[in-house]
Design a protein around this motif. Structure first.
Motif, short mmCIF file in Angstrom:
data_model
loop_
_atom_site.label_atom_id
_atom_site.label_comp_id
_atom_site.label_asym_id
_atom_site.label_seq_id
_atom_site.Cartn_x
_atom_site.Cartn_y
_atom_site.Cartn_z
N TRP A 158 37.16 4.83 -3.90
CA TRP A 158 36.40 4.33 -2.76
C TRP A 158 35.79 5.48 -1.95
O TRP A 158 34.64 5.40 -1.50
N ASN A 159 36.55 6.55 -1.78
CA ASN A 159 36.04 7.70 -1.04
C ASN A 159 34.89 8.36 -1.78
O ASN A 159 33.92 8.82 -1.17
N VAL A 160 34.99 8.43 -3.11
CA VAL A 160 33.90 8.97 -3.91
C VAL A 160 32.64 8.14 -3.70
O VAL A 160 31.55 8.68 -3.46
N ALA A 161 32.79 6.82 -3.78
CA ALA A 161 31.64 5.93 -3.63
C ALA A 161 31.02 6.04 -2.24
O ALA A 161 29.78 6.07 -2.09
N ILE A 162 31.87 6.13 -1.21
CA ILE A 162 31.36 6.22 0.16
C ILE A 162 30.59 7.52 0.36
O ILE A 162 29.49 7.52 0.93
N ASP A 163 31.14 8.63 -0.12
CA ASP A 163 30.46 9.92 0.07
C ASP A 163 29.15 9.98 -0.71
O ASP A 163 28.14 10.50 -0.20
N VAL A 164 29.15 9.49 -1.93
CA VAL A 164 27.91 9.50 -2.72
C VAL A 164 26.86 8.62 -2.04
O VAL A 164 25.68 9.01 -1.92
N ALA A 165 27.28 7.45 -1.57
CA ALA A 165 26.34 6.55 -0.89
C ALA A 165 25.77 7.19 0.37
O ALA A 165 24.56 7.09 0.64
N LEU A 166 26.61 7.87 1.15
CA LEU A 166 26.14 8.52 2.37
C LEU A 166 25.19 9.67 2.04
O LEU A 166 24.20 9.90 2.74
N GLY A 167 25.50 10.41 0.96
CA GLY A 167 24.61 11.50 0.56
C GLY A 167 23.23 11.00 0.19
O GLY A 167 22.21 11.58 0.60
N VAL A 168 23.18 9.92 -0.56
CA VAL A 168 21.89 9.34 -0.94
C VAL A 168 21.18 8.77 0.29
O VAL A 168 19.98 8.94 0.47
N LEU A 169 21.95 8.10 1.15
CA LEU A 169 21.37 7.47 2.33
C LEU A 169 20.70 8.49 3.24
O LEU A 169 19.59 8.26 3.75
N VAL A 170 21.36 9.63 3.47
CA VAL A 170 20.79 10.61 4.38
C VAL A 170 19.49 11.18 3.83
O VAL A 170 18.54 11.46 4.59
N VAL A 171 19.39 11.33 2.51
CA VAL A 171 18.14 11.80 1.90
C VAL A 171 17.05 10.75 2.06
O VAL A 171 15.89 11.07 2.37
N VAL A 172 17.40 9.50 1.86
CA VAL A 172 16.42 8.41 2.01
C VAL A 172 15.90 8.35 3.44
O VAL A 172 14.70 8.15 3.68
N LEU A 173 16.79 8.54 4.41
CA LEU A 173 16.39 8.44 5.81
C LEU A 173 15.55 9.63 6.27
O LEU A 173 14.62 9.47 7.07
N ILE A 174 15.89 10.83 5.80
CA ILE A 174 15.21 12.03 6.28
C ILE A 174 13.95 12.33 5.47
O ILE A 174 12.94 12.77 6.02
N GLY A 175 14.00 12.10 4.16
CA GLY A 175 12.83 12.37 3.33
C GLY A 175 11.65 11.48 3.71
O GLY A 175 11.84 10.31 4.04
N ARG A 176 10.47 12.03 3.62
CA ARG A 176 9.28 11.30 4.05
C ARG A 176 8.53 10.67 2.89
O ARG A 176 7.76 9.73 3.08
#
Length: 205
Positions: A158-176
């Protein structure tokens, strides 16, 4: 300009205090596996990144401010431990705390600078956007390594999934653009490996 300096200094001190204090309270009050987001080096690194992103530009202010923010967060964390569960306050100046403060300076400089890079153009922007994803991916790798270790709680997947999801999410939010996001995710992988090796060399702190 003087007012800006005062606002920056106040943000650093208050933000650092809240980061450390709320972090400990989060660990104590939020159920597993989400409690691990409090006991997370990635969370603190991303806080430094967010500070640099907020500052927007410059070299000294985002790096120095983010470093101070993380250093202030360390004693604040242990102060919360004293107030919430009665830990000995002397741990604030124990060698382990000083080690974490040193790491805070290093992480603050790197991720505070990365936050400003994420607003620039070219390769710096790509690296800046990649940094928060990299630190989440690196932490996911450490959780994956612990999956079969009886000394750690079960459910590390679960921790692996949460961290991977957050890593992808932050790129999606910041990338233009989609291209920026794809490049940042690609760059995040070798950066995550570099951070992973750094933790291994540092003895797993």
């Amino acid at each position: 300009m003087r007012s800006d300096h005062r606002t920056l200094a106040l943000t650093v001190v208050v933000g650092g205090f809240l980061l450390g204090f709320v972090d400990f309270v989060w660990i104590k009050s939020v159920p597993y596996p989400f409690a691990e987001l409090g006991n997370s080096t990635a969370t603190w690194a991303v806080a430094a990144f967010a500070f640099g992103y907020w500052v927007r530009s410059g070299r000294v202010r985002p790096a120095l401010g983010a470093a101070v923010l993380l250093v202030v967060a360390v004693p604040s964390y242990y102060l919360a431990a004293t107030l919430v569960q009665g830990d000995d306050l002397s741990v604030v100046w124990a060698p382990t705390s000083l080690v974490w403060m040193v790491f805070g300076v290093l992480a603050g400089v790197v991720f505070g600078t990365g936050g400003t890079w994420a607003r620039e153009k070219g390769w710096r922007q790509v690296v800046g956007i990649a940094l928060p994803a990299a630190v989440f991916f690196e932490e996911a790798a450490r959780f994956a390594r612990r999956a079969n270790d009886p000394n750690y709680p079960s459910g590390s997947g679960w921790n692996v999934a949460i961290d991977v999801a957050l890593g992808v999410l932050v790129v999606v939010l910041i990338g233009r653009t989609s291209r920026q996001r794809a490049l940042a995710l690609a760059v995040a992988l070798p950066l995550a490996m570099t951070i992973f090796i750094g933790f291994a060399v540092a003895g797993g702190y």
